[in-house]
Scaffold this motif. Structure first.
Motif, PDB file in Angstrom:
ATOM      1  N   ILE A 188       0.861  -1.185   0.000  1.00  0.00           N
ATOM      2  CA  ILE A 188       0.000   0.000   0.000  1.00  0.00           C
ATOM      3  C   ILE A 188       0.899   1.238   0.000  1.00  0.00           C
ATOM      4  O   ILE A 188       1.745   1.415   0.886  1.00  0.00           O
ATOM      5  CB  ILE A 188      -0.929   0.015   1.228  1.00  0.00           C
ATOM      6  CG1 ILE A 188      -1.802  -1.251   1.244  1.00  0.00           C
ATOM      7  CG2 ILE A 188      -1.816   1.267   1.211  1.00  0.00           C
ATOM      8  CD1 ILE A 188      -2.704  -1.363   2.466  1.00  0.00           C
ATOM      9  N   GLN A 189       0.741   2.058  -1.025  1.00  0.00           N
ATOM     10  CA  GLN A 189       1.544   3.273  -1.148  1.00  0.00           C
ATOM     11  C   GLN A 189       1.007   4.374  -0.231  1.00  0.00           C
ATOM     12  O   GLN A 189      -0.120   4.307   0.266  1.00  0.00           O
ATOM     13  CB  GLN A 189       1.528   3.758  -2.611  1.00  0.00           C
ATOM     14  CG  GLN A 189       1.967   2.708  -3.619  1.00  0.00           C
ATOM     15  CD  GLN A 189       3.407   2.278  -3.418  1.00  0.00           C
ATOM     16  OE1 GLN A 189       4.327   3.073  -3.547  1.00  0.00           O
ATOM     17  NE2 GLN A 189       3.608   1.000  -3.085  1.00  0.00           N
ATOM     18  N   ALA A 192      -0.926   5.426   9.233  1.00  0.00           N
ATOM     19  CA  ALA A 192      -0.133   4.202   9.357  1.00  0.00           C
ATOM     20  C   ALA A 192       1.347   4.498   9.152  1.00  0.00           C
ATOM     21  O   ALA A 192       2.211   3.964   9.865  1.00  0.00           O
ATOM     22  CB  ALA A 192      -0.620   3.162   8.353  1.00  0.00           C
ATOM     23  N   PHE A 193       1.655   5.363   8.202  1.00  0.00           N
ATOM     24  CA  PHE A 193       3.054   5.727   7.968  1.00  0.00           C
ATOM     25  C   PHE A 193       3.618   6.490   9.166  1.00  0.00           C
ATOM     26  O   PHE A 193       4.749   6.263   9.594  1.00  0.00           O
ATOM     27  CB  PHE A 193       3.174   6.561   6.687  1.00  0.00           C
ATOM     28  CG  PHE A 193       3.335   5.721   5.453  1.00  0.00           C
ATOM     29  CD1 PHE A 193       4.591   5.432   4.948  1.00  0.00           C
ATOM     30  CD2 PHE A 193       2.227   5.185   4.801  1.00  0.00           C
ATOM     31  CE1 PHE A 193       4.745   4.655   3.819  1.00  0.00           C
ATOM     32  CE2 PHE A 193       2.370   4.404   3.674  1.00  0.00           C
ATOM     33  CZ  PHE A 193       3.640   4.139   3.182  1.00  0.00           C
ATOM     34  N   TRP A 194       2.816   7.411   9.736  1.00  0.00           N
ATOM     35  CA  TRP A 194       3.282   8.192  10.880  1.00  0.00           C
ATOM     36  C   TRP A 194       3.479   7.317  12.121  1.00  0.00           C
ATOM     37  O   TRP A 194       4.403   7.538  12.910  1.00  0.00           O
ATOM     38  CB  TRP A 194       2.279   9.310  11.187  1.00  0.00           C
ATOM     39  CG  TRP A 194       2.504  10.525  10.344  1.00  0.00           C
ATOM     40  CD1 TRP A 194       1.797  10.893   9.239  1.00  0.00           C
ATOM     41  CD2 TRP A 194       3.508  11.516  10.527  1.00  0.00           C
ATOM     42  NE1 TRP A 194       2.295  12.050   8.698  1.00  0.00           N
ATOM     43  CE2 TRP A 194       3.354  12.471   9.472  1.00  0.00           C
ATOM     44  CE3 TRP A 194       4.521  11.717  11.458  1.00  0.00           C
ATOM     45  CZ2 TRP A 194       4.168  13.585   9.336  1.00  0.00           C
ATOM     46  CZ3 TRP A 194       5.337  12.840  11.328  1.00  0.00           C
ATOM     47  CH2 TRP A 194       5.161  13.748  10.288  1.00  0.00           C
ATOM     48  N   GLN A 220       3.155  -3.178   3.952  1.00  0.00           N
ATOM     49  CA  GLN A 220       3.621  -4.111   2.921  1.00  0.00           C
ATOM     50  C   GLN A 220       3.452  -5.509   3.506  1.00  0.00           C
ATOM     51  O   GLN A 220       3.787  -5.753   4.663  1.00  0.00           O
ATOM     52  CB  GLN A 220       5.093  -3.887   2.568  1.00  0.00           C
ATOM     53  CG  GLN A 220       5.458  -2.460   2.221  1.00  0.00           C
ATOM     54  CD  GLN A 220       5.683  -1.607   3.446  1.00  0.00           C
ATOM     55  OE1 GLN A 220       6.127  -2.082   4.471  1.00  0.00           O
ATOM     56  NE2 GLN A 220       5.366  -0.326   3.344  1.00  0.00           N
ATOM     57  N   GLU A 221       2.920  -6.419   2.713  1.00  0.00           N
ATOM     58  CA  GLU A 221       2.718  -7.765   3.245  1.00  0.00           C
ATOM     59  C   GLU A 221       2.951  -8.813   2.169  1.00  0.00           C
ATOM     60  O   GLU A 221       2.595  -8.639   1.006  1.00  0.00           O
ATOM     61  CB  GLU A 221       1.296  -7.919   3.805  1.00  0.00           C
ATOM     62  CG  GLU A 221       1.080  -9.197   4.588  1.00  0.00           C
ATOM     63  CD  GLU A 221       2.057  -9.378   5.744  1.00  0.00           C
ATOM     64  OE1 GLU A 221       2.895 -10.291   5.652  1.00  0.00           O
ATOM     65  OE2 GLU A 221       1.994  -8.590   6.713  1.00  0.00           O
ATOM     66  N   ARG A 237      -7.279   7.460   2.580  1.00  0.00           N
ATOM     67  CA  ARG A 237      -5.952   8.060   2.447  1.00  0.00           C
ATOM     68  C   ARG A 237      -5.440   8.576   3.797  1.00  0.00           C
ATOM     69  O   ARG A 237      -4.253   8.479   4.102  1.00  0.00           O
ATOM     70  CB  ARG A 237      -5.988   9.188   1.423  1.00  0.00           C
ATOM     71  CG  ARG A 237      -4.622   9.748   1.079  1.00  0.00           C
ATOM     72  CD  ARG A 237      -4.643  10.535  -0.202  1.00  0.00           C
ATOM     73  NE  ARG A 237      -3.321  11.061  -0.534  1.00  0.00           N
ATOM     74  CZ  ARG A 237      -3.020  11.611  -1.695  1.00  0.00           C
ATOM     75  NH1 ARG A 237      -3.943  11.726  -2.639  1.00  0.00           N
ATOM     76  NH2 ARG A 237      -1.804  12.074  -1.928  1.00  0.00           N
ATOM     77  N   GLU A 238      -6.356   9.101   4.608  1.00  0.00           N
ATOM     78  CA  GLU A 238      -5.957   9.554   5.948  1.00  0.00           C
ATOM     79  C   GLU A 238      -5.512   8.372   6.802  1.00  0.00           C
ATOM     80  O   GLU A 238      -4.527   8.476   7.564  1.00  0.00           O
ATOM     81  CB  GLU A 238      -7.118  10.276   6.621  1.00  0.00           C
ATOM     82  CG  GLU A 238      -7.405  11.664   6.038  1.00  0.00           C
ATOM     83  CD  GLU A 238      -8.691  12.261   6.571  1.00  0.00           C
ATOM     84  OE1 GLU A 238      -8.811  13.502   6.550  1.00  0.00           O
ATOM     85  OE2 GLU A 238      -9.582  11.492   7.015  1.00  0.00           O
TER      86      GLU A 238
END
Length: 800
Positions: free
Chosen positions: A492-493, A612-614, A620-621, A606-607
């Motif tokens: 997931i980007q 998730a990035f923060w 990635q799986e 998107r939020e």
């Protein structure tokens, strides 16, 4: 002992959704626009040969093929070819740095023939030039000194059909000491006693023909040398990881120095399984030696001569039944015409023996299947993979039995068909969804079976109508042929878009769309969020080959596992962000994410991804799945050869012209139990496409050789396949969903099964139209060409 997590995930999802109706899903079982549909109809996908325009300074490779079907190679003189304008090099067997072999199952097929040639198609040299035209023209100048040997075109010259023992002859594969490639058998119960006690016994000899895949895109491969001595190859192949292995062996390189990318495939049907190894190895050899990109592109004639075919078979069957129609015993001998090399013959023969008694309760069986080398184009993988060749005689025998017993063919099949809780001939307990009885009943209903049987029996005149049925089962995935596993990667980007990677290929069959539907359903995102990357051995772990109707069952499970793990993480994070009572209360309907008891309080997909990035939640799986172990006893032919089966019933409604022998299919009914339907559009088109290809197999397709072993119909002007004018006027397509708990949402395969029983259903319909007991016995082979049908009409004395 605890189950692996991937097994627990698949089972959990199955039981959670097994009672859910199709209309309750978002994407599973729905008519979703295929991921590559728009690109294909607008001409955007890049097939292998299209990539040529992106390659700088390429060289072109031409295969010099033998003109003898069986001969010793005493020497190759290519000095004149080297002098031809534009020619850069000529390669022979002595130039192979690694192992000179591209055999798929066993090492019996040299990349470049050195000691011997075994069919007109063997490559003796590669001519490399600045243009393809120059390479081909120079190829005519290569001189090979041959010592011709006896040509064997009939397996019955090599094996005794009664004893199945090898006859004295000049060996094709003298290095093996035998021209019998493999033998398989079933030994269950007391066959002789059953035949003695039987009320009715029927027996007959049968033949099924070769079949050419006739895919739209002939073979092509491009190899680009890498600075580190490795090579990147773009090739038409169904099995990029197997192709990598073959190329690495030929070049003498480790796997990580060989990268294989499979662009869009213009059809495969099994034919792009092992030929990909050969074409990729040829260009890789040239590219690494000359340090320039190398290109190989086949003409249609080269394609037909150069890739494997469906095996021709010669068989004898004997069935025994009680007066009430109960099957008592089956005895059979099946000979596969292997052609020059093994290819996937051992696996095809094994699948043939597994399915050799059909989807029936058979307690006594004696079956022998033998694969025999000849000097023809090798037999290899073809949709159905050995099952169509045995289903034809089995289903013809069932109609012969029905006639002798005075029973309707449908009633005889219903009397004996496998049901839940039954055991197969191999002793395997069918403890999960078995839709065989239901597919028969639905096919009978949709086709108007009983009404048409009565109506057609009263018709007179030169044009008759007939209706016939055939049923089958087909083991999903590789089974006891080997370890079966698959994998997929989901990334997931940061903007919420998704990259999906799998080593499975899409050869036009739409299998990848099924995986997209699974991924979209589990994650809760629209399919258009997902980008599919081409199968690439450097970008994804080995997913196994794209064969055996395993893409949905195996690749779907791997996709499900990856998506499930991601969804669990996302649910946990969303519950924290939204204040949901539990992660299970989170609803993702991208672009919206909310708690199920308060849809008005939401965040965007998107939020969620950004958070998730923060917060360090990995997006990635890697998904992995290994099939339940299969079991097979070579001495008895018993065990559990496949973990689950697809079931099907085909009803064909035909018109037969008694004055010309021409057979036309007017209506086709196909009903399949494929478990949960994941990709409905793809399934419906598979049912129709499989029928049309099977109709060609039944009515018009075969290969013809002259006495020297030259193929006489090596292009599509002489090898006839169905056209739009041959397609039935009406199709009835229906799916039964008897799910399987070790498959994604309960799905089973359809890619291969959709061709299996077409030919016998058409043959049984032709017999019904002719209304002759003698004709019933005479219809023992196909294709049912007009001359063949007209001849049997005359022989049986059928009058208008």
């Amino acid at each position: 002992m605890s189950k692996p997590d991937y097994v627990e995930i698949v089972e959990e999802v199955f039981y959670k959704y097994k009672d859910k109706k199709t209309e309750e899903f978002k994407y599973i079982g729905k008519n979703v626009v295929r991921w590559d549909a728009i690109a294909k109809i607008t001409g955007q996908p890049i097939f292998t040969a299209d990539l040529l325009k992106l390659v700088k300074n390429p060289v072109f490779v031409y295969s010099v093929r033998t003109k003898y079907a069986h001969a010793k190679v005493k020497g190759v003189d290519y000095s004149d070819a080297l002098k031809y304008p534009g020619v850069l090099a000529v390669f022979t067997a002595k130039d192979v740095p690694g192992i000179n072999d591209v055999g798929y199952v066993i090492p019996d097929q040299p990349l470049l023939a050195d000691r011997k040639v075994r069919y007109i198609g063997d490559t003796v040299a590669l001519v490399v030039a600045e243009s393809l035209e120059n390479a081909r023209e120079a190829g005519e100048l290569v001189q090979v000194d041959y010592e011709p040997l006896k040509v064997y075109l009939d397996p019955l010259e090599i094996i005794d059909p009664e004893t199945l023992e090898e006859k004295p002859h000049e060996l094709i594969h003298d290095e093996r000491g035998t021209d019998i490639l493999t033998r398989y058998k079933i030994r269950v119960g007391d066959v002789e006693k059953a035949f003695k006690e039987a009320a009715v016994v029927v027996e007959n000899n049968y033949e099924t023909p070769f079949q050419e895949h006739a895919y739209i895109e002939p073979e092509a491969a491009i190899a680009i040398p890498e600075p580190d001595g490795g090579v990147t190859i773009y090739a038409k192949t169904q099995c990029p990881f197997d192709t990598r292995k073959a190329v690495a062996n030929v070049l003498g390189l480790p796997f990580n120095m060989v990268r294989v990318i499979a662009p869009a495939l213009g059809g495969g049907f099994g034919g792009a399984e092992d030929v990909g190894n050969e074409i990729a190895a040829k260009v890789a050899l040239v590219a690494t030696r000359l340090k320039r990109p190398a290109v190989l592109i086949h003409t249609r004639e080269e394609s037909i001569i150069g890739h494997t075919k469906r095996h021709r078979t010669i068989s004898w069957y004997r069935h025994a039944a009680a007066r009430d129609g109960t099957l008592l015993a089956v005895e059979a001998k099946v000979i596969l015409d292997k052609g020059a090399y093994a290819s996937l013959g051992p696996f095809v023969a094994w699948r043939a023996v597994v399915h050799s008694t059909g989807p029936y309760k058979v307690r006594n069986a004696k079956v022998d299947v033998v694969a025999v080398y000849t000097n023809k184009i090798p037999g290899g993988a073809f949709r159905g993979f050995g099952n169509p060749q045995v289903t034809f005689p089995v289903e013809r025998q069932m109609d012969l039995l029905a006639e002798e017993l005075g029973m309707d063919p449908v009633e005889l099949r219903l009397k004996n068909v496998l049901r839940n809780g039954d055991r197969t001939v191999h002793g395997q307990l069918l403890d999960h969804g078995v839709g065989a009885e239901e597919v028969i009943k639905k096919a009978v209903e949709l086709s108007g079976w009983y009404e048409k049987r009565r109506l057609y029996a009263s018709l007179t005149g030169p044009v008759r109508r007939g209706i016939g049925i055939a049923i089958f089962y087909h083991g999903n995935s590789i089974g006891a042929e080997g370890a079966d596993y698959s994998s997929a990667s989901v990334i997931i980007q940061r903007d919420g878009s998704i990259i999906f990677r799998t080593g499975l290929t899409d050869m036009g069959q739409g299998a990848i769309q099924g995986l997209i539907n699974i991924l979209a359903e589990v994650l809760g995102v629209p399919p258009n969020y997902i980008k599919v990357e081409a199968a690439d051995t450097a970008a994804t772990p080995d997913a196994g080959p794209t064969v055996a109707s395993r893409s949905t069952a195996m690749g779907g499970n791997a996709t499900l596992v990856a998506a499930y793990k991601l969804r669990q993480r996302l649910n946990k994070l969303a519950a924290e962000l939204l204040g949901c009572g539990s992660p299970d209360d989170v609803v993702i309907e991208a672009p919206k994410v909310y708690c199920k008891d308060d849809p008005s309080h939401a965040i965007t997909w998107r939020e969620l991804v950004e958070q998730a990035f923060w917060k360090g939640v990995p997006l990635q799986e890697f998904g992995f799945y290994r099939a339940p172990p299969a079991e097979w006893d070579e001495e008895t032919g018993t065990g559990a050869p496949y973990f689950t089966y697809t079931y099907g019933a085909i009803v064909s409604d035909v018109e037969v012209d008694l004055e010309t022998g021409l057979v036309r299919v007017k209506e086709a009914t196909t009903v399949y139990d494929i478990g949960r339907v994941v990709n409905r559009t793809g399934a419906e088109l598979h049912a129709i496409g499989g029928y049309i290809q099977g109709m060609g197999y039944a009515l018009m397709e075969d290969l013809y050789y002259d006495s020297a072993g030259r193929l006489m119909n090596s292009n599509l002007s002489t090898y006839h396949i169905p056209t739009a004018r041959d397609v039935p006027e009406k199709f009835n397509v229906y799916f039964v969903e008897a799910g399987y708990y070790h498959a994604p949402f309960g799905a089973k395969g359809l890619g291969e099964p959709s061709i299996v029983a077409i030919a016998p259903s058409i043959a049984n319909a032709v017999v019904n139209a002719l209304r002759s007991k003698q004709a019933n016995k005479l219809v023992n082979k196909h294709p049912l060409t007009p001359d063949y049908v007209y001849g049997l009409i005359k022989k049986a004395g059928v009058k208008p």
